[in-house]
Each structure stands twice: as structure tokens, then as C-alpha cells.
Design a protein around this motif. Structure first.
Motif, PDB file in Angstrom:
ATOM      1  N   GLY A 148       0.782  -1.231   0.000  1.00  0.00           N
ATOM      2  CA  GLY A 148       0.000   0.000   0.000  1.00  0.00           C
ATOM      3  C   GLY A 148       0.810   1.275   0.000  1.00  0.00           C
ATOM      4  O   GLY A 148       0.284   2.324   0.332  1.00  0.00           O
ATOM      5  N   CYS A 149       2.094   1.197  -0.345  1.00  0.00           N
ATOM      6  CA  CYS A 149       2.887   2.430  -0.493  1.00  0.00           C
ATOM      7  C   CYS A 149       2.793   2.820  -1.961  1.00  0.00           C
ATOM      8  O   CYS A 149       3.603   2.405  -2.769  1.00  0.00           O
ATOM      9  N   ARG A 150       1.817   3.626  -2.277  1.00  0.00           N
ATOM     10  CA  ARG A 150       1.439   3.816  -3.672  1.00  0.00           C
ATOM     11  C   ARG A 150       2.396   4.663  -4.479  1.00  0.00           C
ATOM     12  O   ARG A 150       2.277   4.741  -5.689  1.00  0.00           O
ATOM     13  N   LEU A 151       3.322   5.315  -3.810  1.00  0.00           N
ATOM     14  CA  LEU A 151       4.238   6.170  -4.572  1.00  0.00           C
ATOM     15  C   LEU A 151       5.560   5.489  -4.886  1.00  0.00           C
ATOM     16  O   LEU A 151       6.375   6.028  -5.624  1.00  0.00           O
ATOM     17  N   LEU A 152       5.767   4.311  -4.328  1.00  0.00           N
ATOM     18  CA  LEU A 152       7.059   3.653  -4.521  1.00  0.00           C
ATOM     19  C   LEU A 152       7.311   3.338  -5.992  1.00  0.00           C
ATOM     20  O   LEU A 152       6.447   2.845  -6.687  1.00  0.00           O
ATOM     21  N   THR A 153       8.531   3.653  -6.433  1.00  0.00           N
ATOM     22  CA  THR A 153       8.879   3.304  -7.809  1.00  0.00           C
ATOM     23  C   THR A 153       9.971   2.239  -7.863  1.00  0.00           C
ATOM     24  O   THR A 153      10.204   1.644  -8.902  1.00  0.00           O
ATOM     25  N   SER A 154      10.668   2.022  -6.762  1.00  0.00           N
ATOM     26  CA  SER A 154      11.645   0.939  -6.743  1.00  0.00           C
ATOM     27  C   SER A 154      11.857   0.461  -5.308  1.00  0.00           C
ATOM     28  O   SER A 154      11.687   1.228  -4.358  1.00  0.00           O
ATOM     29  N   ILE A 155      12.195  -0.803  -5.184  1.00  0.00           N
ATOM     30  CA  ILE A 155      12.464  -1.356  -3.854  1.00  0.00           C
ATOM     31  C   ILE A 155      13.716  -2.222  -3.938  1.00  0.00           C
ATOM     32  O   ILE A 155      14.024  -2.760  -5.001  1.00  0.00           O
ATOM     33  N   PRO A 156      14.435  -2.335  -2.814  1.00  0.00           N
ATOM     34  CA  PRO A 156      15.612  -3.201  -2.822  1.00  0.00           C
ATOM     35  C   PRO A 156      15.194  -4.674  -2.803  1.00  0.00           C
ATOM     36  O   PRO A 156      14.052  -5.002  -2.493  1.00  0.00           O
ATOM     37  N   ARG A 157      16.123  -5.532  -3.142  1.00  0.00           N
ATOM     38  CA  ARG A 157      15.834  -6.961  -3.090  1.00  0.00           C
ATOM     39  C   ARG A 157      15.785  -7.441  -1.662  1.00  0.00           C
ATOM     40  O   ARG A 157      16.585  -7.032  -0.829  1.00  0.00           O
ATOM     41  N   ALA A 158      14.829  -8.325  -1.372  1.00  0.00           N
ATOM     42  CA  ALA A 158      14.750  -8.937  -0.051  1.00  0.00           C
ATOM     43  C   ALA A 158      14.280 -10.368  -0.257  1.00  0.00           C
ATOM     44  O   ALA A 158      13.583 -10.669  -1.224  1.00  0.00           O
ATOM     45  N   GLN A 159      14.653 -11.236   0.677  1.00  0.00           N
ATOM     46  CA  GLN A 159      14.271 -12.636   0.529  1.00  0.00           C
ATOM     47  C   GLN A 159      12.749 -12.779   0.579  1.00  0.00           C
ATOM     48  O   GLN A 159      12.159 -13.478  -0.215  1.00  0.00           O
TER      49      GLN A 159
END
Ligand SMILES: [Zn+2]
Length: 242
Positions: A148-159
């Protein structure tokens, strides 16, 4: 009334762990508690200030403190921080380099997670509507919940990644990519309709991004159209007797 409010404060000089959660009167976590390593002050509805002198803290739970506007940047030994639903909180200090667990869900004013928090292994930041980025410097992340973080355009890798309703992230449920065909159709409607005046404007990238973002009017119209069509396709509706 909690142990801080009950006083005298001198009796707390050597205390290392303190639970004053849910105290309705507490306004300030006082300077004198310099030996504290663990502090639970969740749901203290009048709490406005945590002293910057509590430098030994490794655990802080200040969940649901609606008047707490900041967490002092001097708490550099913090390893775990829980600050869900702190409506006034605008940032997490970038000095928290020892932090391994951060849970900051439902902080409506939080706009970023500092890229200096490189020790983080668990980040729960769901439903932070203004959070626009999670730095890719967080290379040790095992667990990431950014639902629900609607502005996110990229996220780091996580398991383990839990990520729904992040419209701008490719490849996730409800992502922009999944909705793209519907948005394109809406775009065609704009172009072929009698919107001649806007023809030149609507070709610009800035306009399209502005109008067709899932939270804006174009995206919402596309969604309604999509829902109407899906509704019409259901057989039970056709069989209904008028
Ligand atoms: Zn109290």
C-alpha cells in the motif's frame, strides 16, 4: 499512571528497562533515564518528546504516539525501532546505523527511509502513503513489507517481500503494468473523442503521467470502466429477471 509519572524520578536512575506503555498522562520521557536500554512507551497519547539523552537505548517502541513529531537522532545504538501510526513523524534519523529492525507502518508523513540504515534486515513500512523510495543500499534486508505504499517506484531486493497495491512497481499484484491495457484504452478514448483542444497536450509525457496515474482521475475512470465491464460479464447478472 506509570512509573515515570508516579515519581520520584531519582528512583529510576539505574533502571535499564522501562515499560510505560498506554500512560494517559505522560508528556515527556525525561533526561534522567540515561541507563535505559529498553523503552516501551507505545500508545502514550500525550507524549510529545523522548529525551535525546537516552543514548544507551537499543530497543524503542513508540507505536501509536500521535503527538510525537520526532525521534532524537542521538539514539545511535538503537537496534529495534517500532513507531507505527505516529501521525506527526516525518523522518527516521539517518544516524541509526545499528538498526536491524524498523517497523514504521501507517506513518502518513514519512517520505523516506534513510539510505544510511545499512544494517536493516527487516523493514515494515506498509501503508505509508507518502513514502516514495526505499534505498537500494539496504542490501541486508531479509524481510520487506511495503504494502500500500502507492508512490514507490523501486524497492531493494529482499528474501521475503510483501508488496501489494504498489502501483508503480513492475510485476507486483495490482501494479501499473497489470493495469496498463486499461489505461491505454482510456488514452485512446481521449485521443479519438471530441477532445480536439487537448490533442496536443495529451501527447506530452508529463500530462499522461499526471492524468493516468492510478490515483488520479484517468486511472480512476479506467478502473470504474474495468469494473463495469467485469460486472457485465458475470452470467448471474444477465439472468436476473427485471
Ligand atoms: Zn505515566
Amino acid at each position: 499512571m506509570c512509573r515515570i509519572c508516579a515519581g520520584p524520578l531519582e528512583s529510576l536512575l539505574d533502571v535499564t528497562e522501562l515499560n510505560c506503555a498506554g500512560c494517559p498522562d505522560l508528556v515527556v520521557i525525561p533526561d534522567i533515564l540515561t541507563r535505559l536500554t529498553t523503552l516501551n512507551c507505545a500508545y502514550c497519547l500525550r507524549l510529545t518528546t523522548i529525551s535525546s539523552e537516552l543514548v544507551a537505548l537499543t530497543f524503542l517502541d513508540c507505536t501509536g504516539c500521535p503527538l510525537l513529531a520526532s525521534i532524537p537522532s542521538t539514539l545511535t545504538h538503537l537496534e529495534r525501532l517500532y513507531c507505527m501510526g505516529c501521525f506527526l513523524l516525518t523522518s527516521i534519523p539517518d544516524t541509526f546505523v545499528a538498526l536491524t529492525r524498523l517497523t514504521c507502518s501507517r506513518c502518513p508523513r514519512l517520505v523516506s527511509v534513510p539510505d544510511a540504515l545499512i544494517a536493516l534486515t527487516s523493514l515494515v513500512c506498509s501503508d505509508c502513503p507518502r513514502l516514495a523510495s526505499i534505498p537500494d543500499t539496504l542490501v541486508h534486508l531479509d524481510y520487506l513489507d511495503c504494502n500500500g505504499c502507492r508512490l514507490l517506484t523501486s524497492i531493494p531486493r529482499a528474501q521475503w517481500t510483501y508488496c501489494y497495491n504498489c502501483f508503480w512497481l513492475p510485476g507486483t499484484a495490482n501494479s501499473f503494468a497489470v493495469r496498463l491495457p486499461y489505461l491505454l484504452r482510456l488514452q485512446r478514448w481521449f485521443r479519438t473523442g471530441k477532445k480536439q483542444v487537448f490533442k496536443r497536450v495529451i501527447r506530452t509525457r508529463a500530462f499522461n503521467e499526471f492524468v493516468f496515474h492510478p490515483d488520479r482521475i484517468g486511472g480512476k475512470m479506467a478502473k470504474r470502466q474495468m469494473e463495469a465491464e467485469l460486472g457485465a460479464m458475470r452470467p448471474e447478472k444477465k439472468q436476473r429477471v427485471e
